[in-house]
Design an enzyme around this catalytic site. Sequence first.
Site, PDB file in Angstrom:
ATOM      1  N   GLY A  11      55.800  28.773  22.877  1.00  7.60           N
ATOM      2  CA  GLY A  11      56.522  28.267  24.039  1.00  7.60           C
ATOM      3  C   GLY A  11      55.645  28.330  25.274  1.00  7.60           C
ATOM      4  N   GLY A  14      53.966  31.982  25.919  1.00 12.03           N
ATOM      5  CA  GLY A  14      53.023  32.303  24.848  1.00 12.03           C
ATOM      6  C   GLY A  14      51.749  31.471  24.940  1.00 12.03           C
ATOM      7  N   ASN A 105      63.103  37.855  27.137  1.00 12.62           N
ATOM      8  CA  ASN A 105      64.057  37.996  28.229  1.00 12.62           C
ATOM      9  C   ASN A 105      65.159  38.974  27.841  1.00 12.62           C
ATOM     10  OD1 ASN A 105      63.490  36.600  30.585  1.00 12.62           O
ATOM     11  ND2 ASN A 105      64.178  34.648  29.762  1.00 12.62           N
ATOM     12  N   ARG A 133      56.260  23.340  29.545  1.00 13.12           N
ATOM     13  CA  ARG A 133      55.524  22.405  28.692  1.00 13.12           C
ATOM     14  C   ARG A 133      55.862  20.976  29.106  1.00 13.12           C
ATOM     15  NH1 ARG A 133      57.147  24.162  22.827  1.00 13.12           N
ATOM     16  NH2 ARG A 133      59.103  24.524  23.897  1.00 13.12           N
ATOM     17  N   LYS A 184      65.363  42.883  35.923  1.00 14.04           N
ATOM     18  CA  LYS A 184      65.220  41.465  35.561  1.00 14.04           C
ATOM     19  C   LYS A 184      66.509  40.955  34.894  1.00 14.04           C
ATOM     20  CE  LYS A 184      62.459  37.770  34.623  1.00 14.04           C
ATOM     21  NZ  LYS A 184      61.705  37.685  33.374  1.00 14.04           N
ATOM     22  N   ASN A 188      68.743  37.855  36.266  1.00 17.74           N
ATOM     23  CA  ASN A 188      69.076  36.717  35.401  1.00 17.74           C
ATOM     24  C   ASN A 188      70.586  36.523  35.274  1.00 17.74           C
ATOM     25  OD1 ASN A 188      66.484  35.826  34.817  1.00 17.74           O
ATOM     26  ND2 ASN A 188      66.245  37.182  33.064  1.00 17.74           N
ATOM     27  N   ASN A 202      68.431  26.347  41.347  1.00 16.82           N
ATOM     28  CA  ASN A 202      68.664  27.701  41.866  1.00 16.82           C
ATOM     29  C   ASN A 202      69.134  27.666  43.319  1.00 16.82           C
ATOM     30  OD1 ASN A 202      67.790  28.515  39.388  1.00 16.82           O
ATOM     31  ND2 ASN A 202      65.909  29.488  40.083  1.00 16.82           N
ATOM     32  N   SER A 252      65.912  28.863  33.587  1.00 13.58           N
ATOM     33  CA  SER A 252      65.579  28.659  32.169  1.00 13.58           C
ATOM     34  C   SER A 252      66.834  28.383  31.351  1.00 13.58           C
ATOM     35  CB  SER A 252      64.845  29.888  31.619  1.00 13.58           C
ATOM     36  OG  SER A 252      65.624  31.052  31.809  1.00 13.58           O
ATOM     37  N   GLU A 264      69.937  32.399  25.718  1.00 12.57           N
ATOM     38  CA  GLU A 264      69.784  33.822  25.414  1.00 12.57           C
ATOM     39  C   GLU A 264      70.960  34.632  25.974  1.00 12.57           C
ATOM     40  OE1 GLU A 264      65.066  34.641  25.138  1.00 12.57           O
ATOM     41  OE2 GLU A 264      65.695  33.763  27.043  1.00 12.57           O
TER      42      GLU A 264
END
Length: 305
Positions: A11, A14, A105, A133, A184, A188, A202, A252, A264
């Site tokens: 991703g 990474g 995350n 990406r 964090k 989130n 945001n 995200s 997530e």
Amino acid sequence: MSTTWHVLGAGSLGTLWATRLARAGLPVRLILRDPARLRAYQAAGGLTLVEQGQSSLLAIPGETSTSSAPIQRLLLACKAYDAEAAVASIAPRLEPGAELILLQNGLGSQDAVAARVPQARCIAASSTEGAFRDGDWRVVFAGHGYTWLGDSGHPTPPIWLDELAASGIPHEWSTQILTRLWRKLALNCAINPLTVLHDCRNGGLQQHHCEVATLCAELSELLQCCGQPAAAENLQQEVERVILATAANYSSMHQDVSNGRRTEISYLLGYACEAAARHRLQLPHLQQLQQRLVNQLQQRGLPSA
């Protein structure tokens, strides 16, 4: 000879790490999920890093999880919900005392991974770097940030932090990594779900100040109850600062929902609500937020756990 950096999870983060490590001349190998993805990667000739409008192709070797080469150092950069299964797929290749850097995350996946590979040292990471990406095997470095790394069980920093410095990866070894991860998580939980529910960038949350403030108050109460008072300090001020600093960005979670991908939620809101239930803490707005998000995901035909 430097230890090879195996990277599992192609991703944005990474591939951002892989390209910078390789650019610094360090040995890197990308682990891809199956032979078809490996062939597609090899056809592309490597990973392309786009930084300040400049593209550079890095011919990083690729392999699948079934390769026989032993792994001493692994950067696990997949989504939180894939982490445990991903590690299980390469567990037989891990050398005794192997080191895993976990870039997931939220909370929950780190413990699940550590339980899967008791022979390895698991180092948690919390990053504020921005990347996305813009095509297969291409990553755009979108925002300079910072990465905190730490190991609650073994506070001694690893020797390879010098390699991160040489690769231009801003970082700090933290003896309070759990505090970083909880902070964090709270950020989130206060931002990402609301951007999905209000379908906004945001910065759009500036129109929902009261809702954000109420969530921050409940999240601060949760952090205090979970023994993380430092993570609760000035939480609302930091949430508002992040909203302002990233006003033009989509979170995200918003990106995942817009692209029909699994979120997530279980490792963010789900983890927070479960922790509140364990402590018998009543956080009605946080629980309502989770239910509203679950309903939204189900309406879209997306997994809600």
